[in-house]
Design a protein around this motif. Sequence first.
Motif, PDB file in Angstrom:
ATOM      1  N   TYR A 111      -7.128   6.049   2.021  1.00  0.00           N
ATOM      2  CA  TYR A 111      -7.779   4.741   2.067  1.00  0.00           C
ATOM      3  C   TYR A 111      -8.909   4.726   3.086  1.00  0.00           C
ATOM      4  O   TYR A 111      -8.881   5.449   4.084  1.00  0.00           O
ATOM      5  CB  TYR A 111      -6.778   3.627   2.366  1.00  0.00           C
ATOM      6  N   ILE A 132      -9.934  -0.827   1.469  1.00  0.00           N
ATOM      7  CA  ILE A 132      -9.255  -2.054   1.889  1.00  0.00           C
ATOM      8  C   ILE A 132     -10.200  -2.887   2.750  1.00  0.00           C
ATOM      9  O   ILE A 132     -10.721  -2.409   3.768  1.00  0.00           O
ATOM     10  CB  ILE A 132      -7.968  -1.726   2.662  1.00  0.00           C
ATOM     11  N   VAL A 165       0.832  -1.202   0.000  1.00  0.00           N
ATOM     12  CA  VAL A 165       0.000   0.000   0.000  1.00  0.00           C
ATOM     13  C   VAL A 165       0.866   1.250   0.000  1.00  0.00           C
ATOM     14  O   VAL A 165       0.638   2.196  -0.770  1.00  0.00           O
ATOM     15  CB  VAL A 165      -0.958  -0.006   1.212  1.00  0.00           C
ATOM     16  N   MET A 196      -1.492  -3.082  -7.957  1.00  0.00           N
ATOM     17  CA  MET A 196      -2.428  -2.017  -7.603  1.00  0.00           C
ATOM     18  C   MET A 196      -2.384  -0.893  -8.639  1.00  0.00           C
ATOM     19  O   MET A 196      -3.430  -0.358  -9.045  1.00  0.00           O
ATOM     20  CB  MET A 196      -2.087  -1.452  -6.221  1.00  0.00           C
ATOM     21  N   LEU A 228      -1.884  -1.121   9.381  1.00  0.00           N
ATOM     22  CA  LEU A 228      -1.886   0.063   8.525  1.00  0.00           C
ATOM     23  C   LEU A 228      -1.723   1.335   9.354  1.00  0.00           C
ATOM     24  O   LEU A 228      -0.995   2.252   8.970  1.00  0.00           O
ATOM     25  CB  LEU A 228      -3.185   0.120   7.715  1.00  0.00           C
ATOM     26  N   LEU A 234      -7.741   3.787  -2.049  1.00  0.00           N
ATOM     27  CA  LEU A 234      -8.052   2.379  -1.817  1.00  0.00           C
ATOM     28  C   LEU A 234      -9.243   2.225  -0.868  1.00  0.00           C
ATOM     29  O   LEU A 234      -9.425   3.032   0.051  1.00  0.00           O
ATOM     30  CB  LEU A 234      -6.851   1.644  -1.218  1.00  0.00           C
TER      31      LEU A 234
END
Length: 333
Positions: A63, A43, A29, A303, A53, A41
């Motif tokens: 995200y 997730i 990421v 990604m 994270l 993103l």
Amino acid sequence: MFLKNSEPITVALDGTGGDRGSEGIVGAVRFAFAMYPALKLIIYGPSSLQEALIKSRADAERYDFVLAPQAIPQDEEPRRVLKYHSRSAMAQALQAVKDGRAHAMISGGGTGPLVALSRHILGITGHVRPALCARMPVGPGRFAMMLDLGANATATASDLYGFARLGAAASEYVIEISSPRLALLNIGTEQGKGPEVIRKARDLIGSDPRLNFMGFIEPNRIFSGDADIIVTDGFTGNIALKAAEGVAGIYTSVSGVKRFFSRFSHPDWLIPWQYNGSLLLGVKGIVIKSHGAAGNEAMAIAMVEAARAASCNLGVMLSSSPLIKPAGAAKLS
């Protein structure tokens, strides 16, 4: 139609797929955010991934995290996948694409479950069986594409013809070639070589004037640049891909002075992780299959590939392509 470079592109990420757990996802990421500034993103994964994270200090504004702890076993049967895993991270990521909350999705989970759920949730384009497709390096800055790479263990002649049309329709995006040379993988180039299904597929593909069909190609010519698209069934394609990865891996696994000299015979453009991320062509949405054992850089590449595909509206491009219909088919109303 291309999305503007400054316009955010949202990719739904299955955070339960892959062999490396949270460590692999978190590192990827951070790499992907650095590589693609417009990437956002969604997730899906367990609370342990969310905590990892946060600890990594990944940019929280780029995200959203959705708690989805259910992971699908790699070898789960499609019937059980559809019955028991509708709330899995993989299924929820696909649903985000279906609902328009994400432009694309990516998973390092099992191929069988991913294909089954993609077909069920997104639906298929026309009457073509979906196929996994990837770029294959054939020289510095030069690529071919190969499909199927594992979505279908077996294929009929009609399926192989469908794969050829899918590949040709996607070639302008995948390898930036508008009139690709297409070949069918076989054990020889002679007209009578190979099983009946291959010879029937040759006749179907060769009879379509929209396809620039070159005939058969042998496995030792996959990386030669002799063809722009190589068509095969998923079983054969997956074996060919993994065999190539294994040979490339020999050069990077040696140590000491051997590693130094191996660089002279192993050019940088052949390093496999640079090409991680296979497109599942033939479903109504952008789905990327990452290698289950992909490292941080390789997962990040996948990604970015998902974002790139979304930026040029690949899904719309394929669904509207006249190549998706067999030659001579009636036009859809």
